[in-house]
Design an enzyme around this catalytic site. Sequence first.
Site, PDB file in Angstrom:
ATOM      1  N   LYS A 233       0.829  -1.267  -0.071  1.00  0.00           N
ATOM      2  CA  LYS A 233       0.016  -0.025  -0.065  1.00  0.00           C
ATOM      3  C   LYS A 233       0.941   1.292   0.012  1.00  0.00           C
ATOM      4  CE  LYS A 233      -4.485  -2.069   1.418  1.00  0.00           C
ATOM      5  NZ  LYS A 233      -5.219  -2.523   2.527  1.00  0.00           N
ATOM      6  N   ARG A 267      -3.350 -10.335   4.923  1.00  0.00           N
ATOM      7  CA  ARG A 267      -3.838 -10.424   3.510  1.00  0.00           C
ATOM      8  C   ARG A 267      -2.710  -9.842   2.965  1.00  0.00           C
ATOM      9  NH1 ARG A 267      -6.136  -7.126  -0.229  1.00  0.00           N
ATOM     10  NH2 ARG A 267      -7.675  -7.783  -1.540  1.00  0.00           N
TER      11      ARG A 267
END
Length: 289
Positions: A233, A267
Amino acid sequence: MNGARTGDLPQPGVDRLDGLWPRPVPVVMAVLNRTPDSFSDGGRFLDDEDGLRHAERLIADGADIVDIGGESTRPGADPVPAVAELLRVVPMVAELRRRRPGVVISVDTSKFEVAEAALEAGADLVNDVTAAADGRMLGLVAERGAAIVLMHMRGSPATMQLDTVYSDVVAEVRDFLGRRAEAAVAAGVPAHRVWIDPGIGFGKDVDGNLKLLAALPELAALGHPVVVGPSRKSFLGRLTGAPVDGRLAGSLAALVPTIGLERAVVRVHDPGPTVHFLEVACRLRGAAP
Ligand code: HH2
């Protein structure tokens, strides 16, 4: 197991879900994005054969769960109509279930219709980034004996990075997740099937993301499995200067707070290196004086 389940519905993955814990290392949920526009791998696995090949690779690399999504939630992403999402996700769930009866399959959706069809096709888990904003979602999950991920997000993907200021980000996210988890249990989902996720990158700035990662033990104290998804991210790019395909080391470092949690799920896009990282980090913690 789940008294609310009715006899004539397809049997969900009771054994598969219950087989995830207890275990000393976090569970690895690997991402399979069937989207043209996901932030790190958009368009790579839209073709059916490419998608299935990638799913097999994720499993071979050590993924416990394959999380299949058909709508990008990157900041500014456009919503996808239900029909398009269904077509991207449901046949893949069905085919992967046929080929891999033992693997836990998750569907990354906040649409009731998509969740319903994916559970019917063999998914075990609904990963809902809106924390079941659709009032029918919790009842569906309870009825099918499935599990649900309830994630915190501020606003929607279109707006979430416009306001990332909180007076106390950890308290706000913890209180929200506590309320949504209570609603899920009240709807009939057993507490161990209600997983919570602080939503790294969903309406948070760098500092907020770091605070939430550091506070994972506090979120775990709510009594539910904790999911976290920092993989690749943009806050990692801000911290390191690395482009999206150079963020693996940062992604692994962001998982340090999951080490030692009783029921953690990570995840990730790169299950192979993640499994190795978690194995060594957990052994190291166990060896500490
Ligand atoms: N992050 C993304 C999507 N779904 N679900 C949970 N529970 N937690 C997360 O942190 C999370 C999530 C975004 O990552 P990705 O799927 O790779 O990108 P995109 O949304 O662009 O498809």
